[in-house]
Design a protein around this motif. Structure first.
Motif, mmCIF file in Angstrom:
data_model
loop_
_atom_site.group_PDB
_atom_site.id
_atom_site.type_symbol
_atom_site.label_atom_id
_atom_site.label_comp_id
_atom_site.label_asym_id
_atom_site.label_seq_id
_atom_site.Cartn_x
_atom_site.Cartn_y
_atom_site.Cartn_z
ATOM 1 N N ILE A 212 100.551 -54.641 55.579
ATOM 2 C CA ILE A 212 100.038 -54.025 54.350
ATOM 3 C C ILE A 212 100.637 -54.746 53.157
ATOM 4 O O ILE A 212 101.824 -55.066 53.164
ATOM 5 C CB ILE A 212 100.468 -52.542 54.261
ATOM 6 C CG1 ILE A 212 100.063 -51.770 55.509
ATOM 7 C CG2 ILE A 212 99.926 -51.881 53.010
ATOM 8 C CD1 ILE A 212 100.878 -50.496 55.692
ATOM 9 N N THR A 213 99.851 -54.981 52.136
ATOM 10 C CA THR A 213 100.379 -55.493 50.870
ATOM 11 C C THR A 213 100.199 -54.414 49.808
ATOM 12 O O THR A 213 99.100 -53.880 49.645
ATOM 13 C CB THR A 213 99.655 -56.775 50.436
ATOM 14 O OG1 THR A 213 99.881 -57.798 51.415
ATOM 15 C CG2 THR A 213 100.175 -57.263 49.085
ATOM 16 N N ILE A 214 101.291 -54.085 49.116
ATOM 17 C CA ILE A 214 101.178 -53.123 48.027
ATOM 18 C C ILE A 214 101.512 -53.806 46.707
ATOM 19 O O ILE A 214 102.372 -54.689 46.640
ATOM 20 C CB ILE A 214 102.042 -51.858 48.237
ATOM 21 C CG1 ILE A 214 103.534 -52.183 48.298
ATOM 22 C CG2 ILE A 214 101.604 -51.124 49.486
ATOM 23 C CD1 ILE A 214 104.392 -50.923 48.295
ATOM 24 N N SER A 215 100.812 -53.396 45.670
ATOM 25 C CA SER A 215 100.927 -53.998 44.345
ATOM 26 C C SER A 215 101.524 -53.004 43.363
ATOM 27 O O SER A 215 101.676 -51.815 43.670
ATOM 28 C CB SER A 215 99.540 -54.445 43.860
ATOM 29 O OG SER A 215 98.955 -55.349 44.776
ATOM 30 N N ALA A 216 101.830 -53.491 42.170
ATOM 31 C CA ALA A 216 102.430 -52.649 41.134
ATOM 32 C C ALA A 216 101.572 -51.401 40.908
ATOM 33 O O ALA A 216 100.341 -51.491 40.773
ATOM 34 C CB ALA A 216 102.589 -53.434 39.843
ATOM 35 N N GLY A 217 102.218 -50.242 40.880
ATOM 36 C CA GLY A 217 101.518 -48.986 40.683
ATOM 37 C C GLY A 217 101.192 -48.254 41.964
ATOM 38 O O GLY A 217 100.756 -47.099 41.925
ATOM 39 N N GLU A 218 101.423 -48.902 43.121
ATOM 40 C CA GLU A 218 101.121 -48.277 44.406
ATOM 41 C C GLU A 218 102.406 -47.828 45.095
ATOM 42 O O GLU A 218 103.485 -48.377 44.866
ATOM 43 C CB GLU A 218 100.360 -49.242 45.305
ATOM 44 C CG GLU A 218 98.989 -49.615 44.762
ATOM 45 C CD GLU A 218 98.197 -50.490 45.702
ATOM 46 O OE1 GLU A 218 96.962 -50.342 45.745
ATOM 47 O OE2 GLU A 218 98.806 -51.354 46.388
ATOM 48 N N THR A 219 102.261 -46.822 45.960
ATOM 49 C CA THR A 219 103.386 -46.255 46.703
ATOM 50 C C THR A 219 103.012 -46.174 48.171
ATOM 51 O O THR A 219 101.972 -45.616 48.522
ATOM 52 C CB THR A 219 103.724 -44.836 46.200
ATOM 53 O OG1 THR A 219 104.062 -44.884 44.819
ATOM 54 C CG2 THR A 219 104.889 -44.244 46.990
ATOM 55 N N LEU A 220 103.876 -46.713 49.028
ATOM 56 C CA LEU A 220 103.669 -46.617 50.473
ATOM 57 C C LEU A 220 104.518 -45.483 51.030
ATOM 58 O O LEU A 220 105.742 -45.477 50.856
ATOM 59 C CB LEU A 220 104.052 -47.935 51.152
ATOM 60 C CG LEU A 220 104.016 -47.942 52.693
ATOM 61 C CD1 LEU A 220 102.610 -47.645 53.213
ATOM 62 C CD2 LEU A 220 104.525 -49.283 53.229
ATOM 63 N N PHE A 221 103.870 -44.528 51.685
ATOM 64 C CA PHE A 221 104.564 -43.459 52.386
ATOM 65 C C PHE A 221 104.741 -43.872 53.834
ATOM 66 O O PHE A 221 103.766 -44.170 54.529
ATOM 67 C CB PHE A 221 103.768 -42.152 52.304
ATOM 68 C CG PHE A 221 104.244 -41.084 53.254
ATOM 69 C CD1 PHE A 221 105.457 -40.430 53.028
ATOM 70 C CD2 PHE A 221 103.495 -40.740 54.376
ATOM 71 C CE1 PHE A 221 105.910 -39.450 53.908
ATOM 72 C CE2 PHE A 221 103.936 -39.759 55.257
ATOM 73 C CZ PHE A 221 105.153 -39.113 55.025
ATOM 74 N N ILE A 222 106.011 -43.894 54.289
ATOM 75 C CA ILE A 222 106.318 -44.274 55.668
ATOM 76 C C ILE A 222 106.898 -43.051 56.374
ATOM 77 O O ILE A 222 107.985 -42.583 56.030
ATOM 78 C CB ILE A 222 107.318 -45.441 55.733
ATOM 79 C CG1 ILE A 222 106.788 -46.639 54.930
ATOM 80 C CG2 ILE A 222 107.574 -45.843 57.184
ATOM 81 C CD1 ILE A 222 107.748 -47.824 54.888
ATOM 82 N N PRO A 223 106.188 -42.524 57.373
ATOM 83 C CA PRO A 223 106.687 -41.338 58.083
ATOM 84 C C PRO A 223 107.926 -41.653 58.919
ATOM 85 O O PRO A 223 108.247 -42.820 59.173
ATOM 86 C CB PRO A 223 105.507 -40.945 58.981
ATOM 87 C CG PRO A 223 104.318 -41.675 58.433
ATOM 88 C CD PRO A 223 104.855 -42.931 57.827
#
Length: 291
Positions: A212-223
């Motif tokens: 996954i690539t996340i950019s500025a303004g995004e949040t990754l939720f990791i369980p």
């Protein structure tokens, strides 16, 4: 080469309600990318390399036994390349060393409540090594040094505020391919995990990572229980915080017992205490309507 997961997709969601998040992602243990979780933080527009250099440039931090000023740190990050990366991660323990930054990464998103990490019912000895609010800095090519799931089975929220970061995550059922460390299963024993030696770690070839690539303004939720690692694609600034609540309390309880030997008297006492404390906290949260 590792296999690539074909069937598991990580949703990008905007405007999720607390109830939708709990039902669709948190309780089932499914990762998700929020596009708007950090939208109310001053840090969303303030946190840039220039901001940290101008405001905190002379502040010293210790990383890996070495002392850096933030000016020196960002000089290294700006010159980082894939072929010659700067060390990663550089991170700030906000609550301990940079409390003056907390207003910039507040309020805590309501979707990430309730949170029990600071409950007075949890003995401090169980959380001695927990840093539950951190800022990560990375330069192009910088790779996280190990594959892991978050300490004590906490939920992780990785908020990307500057640049792009690539994550590689593995569902909990693939732990059997990831060589968990005996006594510390949250850590994988795999060395050089971004370019692993499959002769040394043949089971890893059976794993199906999700990238996954996340950019500025995004949040990754990791369980909890999802192994993951990351690398910076550009100069990056991220804020990570944790959550402990009813749905990962049992996982947390089990993790607290592992270092003490699951069948030892001490582990059984911890298990019994935390089971009772969890029931009390759940009752309080239901009474207050915050579960």
């Amino acid at each position: 080469m590792l296999q690539t997961a074909k069937t598991i997709q990580v949703d990008r969601r905007t405007g999720l309600t607390h109830g939708e998040f709990v039902r669709e992602y948190r309780n089932p243990g499914k990762p998700v990318i929020f596009t708007d979780l950090s939208k109310d933080w001053p840090a969303k527009t303030k946190f840039t390399p220039e901001y940290f250099q101008e405001r905190f440039g002379d502040r010293e931090i210790e990383i890996g036994g070495k002392i850096y000023t933030l000016n020196k740190l960002f000089d290294l990050l700006k010159n980082s390349t894939k072929e010659n990366p700067a060390p990663y991660p550089f991170k700030l323990n906000v609550r301990k060393d940079f409390a003056d930054l907390e207003p910039d990464i507040s309020p805590r998103p309501s979707i990430a409540t309730p949170d029990r990490t600071h409950s007075s019912l949890i003995p401090k000895m169980l959380l001695n090594d927990l840093y539950d609010l951190e800022i990560f800095f990375g330069g192009p090519g910088g790779e996280f040094p190990y594959l892991h799931y978050d300490f004590l089975g906490l939920y992780a929220y990785i908020n990307q505020l500057y640049g792009e970061k690539e994550f590689t995550i593995f569902p909990p059922e693939q732990q059997k391919y990831l060589y968990p460390k005996p006594g510390s299963p949250w850590l994988s024993e795999i060395e050089n995990h971004h370019n692993p030696d499959l002769k040394k770690y043949p089971l890893l070839a059976e794993a199906t990572p999700i990238t996954i690539t996340i950019s500025a303004g995004e949040t990754l939720f990791i369980p909890c229980g999802w192994y993951h690692t990351a690398r910076s694609l550009t100069l990056t600034i991220s804020v990570a915080f944790d959550q402990l609540c009813e749905s990962n309390w049992k996982f947390f309880t089990n993790e607290c017992c592992i270092p003490r030997g699951n069948n030892s008297v001490k582990a059984k006492m911890i298990n019994a205490y935390l089971t009772g404390a969890g029931a009390l906290l759940s009752a309080r949260e239901r009474l207050m309507g915050t579960e």
